[in-house]
Design a protein around this motif. Sequence first.
Motif: not given
Length: 562
Positions: A464-481
């Motif tokens: 298992v490769i866990v990409f840890n960015n300490a967030m629900y990154g996709t939603i954060r991306m939409y939020q920032e936009r």
Amino acid sequence: MDMQATTTRPGGRILADALVAQGIEHVFAVPGESYLDVLDGLYARQDRINLVTCRFEAGAVHMAEAYGKLTGRPAAAMVTRGPGACHASIGVHVAMQDSTPLLLFVGQIPFEETDRDSFQEVDYRRMFGPLAKWVTQIDDAARIPELVAHAVDVATTGRPGPVVIALSEGMQKHLVDVPDLGPIHVARPQPDPTALAHMADLLASAQRPLAILGGTCWSDAGRAAIHAFLTARNIPVAVGFRRQAAYDGTLPNFVGDLGVGSDPALVARAREADLILAIGTRLGEATTQGYQLFPATGGPAIVHVHPDPAEIGRVFRPALGITADLNAFAVQAIALPPGPAPWADWTASLRALREAGRVVPAYTGTLNVAQCMRDLERLAAPDAVFTSDAGNFATWPARFINFGPDQRMLGPTNGAMGYGVPAAVGAALAFPGRQCIAFVGDGGMLMTGTEIATAFHHGAAPIVIVFNNAMYGTIRMYQERSYPGRVSGTGLTNPDFAALIQSFGGHGEAVSDTAAFAPAFQRAAASGKPALIELRMDPEQITSRATIAQLRACTGVVKGAK
Ligand SMILES: Cc1ncc(C[n+]2csc(CCOP(=O)(O)OP(=O)(O)O)c2C)c(N)n1
Ligand SMILES: [Mg+2]
């Protein structure tokens, strides 16, 4: 085929025998008191059926779905009534949107108690009606062979999909005398020769063709044939959303993926194509960039090849629709006489774009995830099965790895978080000895990552490769936009992931700088145990194409992954 003598058997045993007779080899289950008799039947047929005990119903269905996606043959998931069925429903949605053959058995209350709102009662025909390809309920043990056989036929023909079968409790005990039913051979729909000739004519007058490849249930022969057809004519091939390994990425006519988060330059060039060969793929929302890839009318000529005529012309009206079994289509297509292919420069330019996009950029932070993906491309087994959860992280492997001819990639086109780890466990259990690698975000990992326990229990060893960015990154991306700087509900606090898998007895490592990834992966692969590598990402690098600061400065430019 396994024809039993017609002696009296209880329903639970008849069901287990029906699965054997239909060639079903794997049952992924979370047990329930609603189907004790079926569990007992499976006990009797453990010679032929591998019963996998899972920890969560969504995990069980994802495992069965991954098996179906990989082989084109259905596996069964088995869950209890009410709560079990509710947990399982996400996997039915995956199988539906992904056109994957799947059987989901649900224990049901005793028939006599129907409509009393009795303990865990649900009407599965209504609950799963819009989610599944077909829903049935077996109330009479004598009809088990008939309904299981029909379920397999429905799941595997036309546009494949999930079938839900509720099993009334009482009938599981009833003793009846009924013979088993084996599979039947149904000749697959062949492409109309006139339509193939028409396709050849359209190709003969094309200058810039582009194939979009997808679909399910490709056989080895069909896969080889479609590769032969597309390479012989040097047609550039893009794969649809979450179908990364549908085409051999090492070939010079593989040009990348069309989906959420795909290369904007490829999307722009795809709009220059004058002929689209959509083979197997649905021209769905993600692949067609929100249905905006082509104009509804007046765009490129489209040839749409799909096993289900209802999918053809659904949104985009093709110049030519071909209803056919995909493997039959591929085999017939290579028999077409070769025609002119004056698009060598076009194909080469699209491939150059793909390769330019794979050059590892400099990123902020100490861990360059792009380089990790290129290292993984080099180090993964040539026949590895990759699985993907849903999230921004999925765009890193999609962008930087060209999957090899014998590698496979299983991902949920419906964007179901929680798919990746169970899918890898299911694939590893069904194909011992094959390296299975899950890509998952820190969000998805804590949804169903606990299915790693199933791997330990049954002796499989996915990585298992866990990409840890300490967030629900996709939603954060939409939020920032949409709402720059206003972070709402998307931050996460995570455990020590390596310690988590170590607590099960597995191999775990955290990687914080680029050079540490390759040796960590090699140690994980050599450990022979379920393994986990946590990529400690710089959260600022929110996608492979933008930082958070860039998103804030330039809203509306970057599209990420669902
Ligand atoms: C079951 C489910 N719940 C919620 C979502 C909405 N969603 C899409 S991506 C995403 C965040 C994923 O986070 P993570 O797994 O950490 O991946 P990242 O985007 O950070 O790479 C969410 C919440 C979803 N697609 N599926
Ligand atoms: Mg995340």
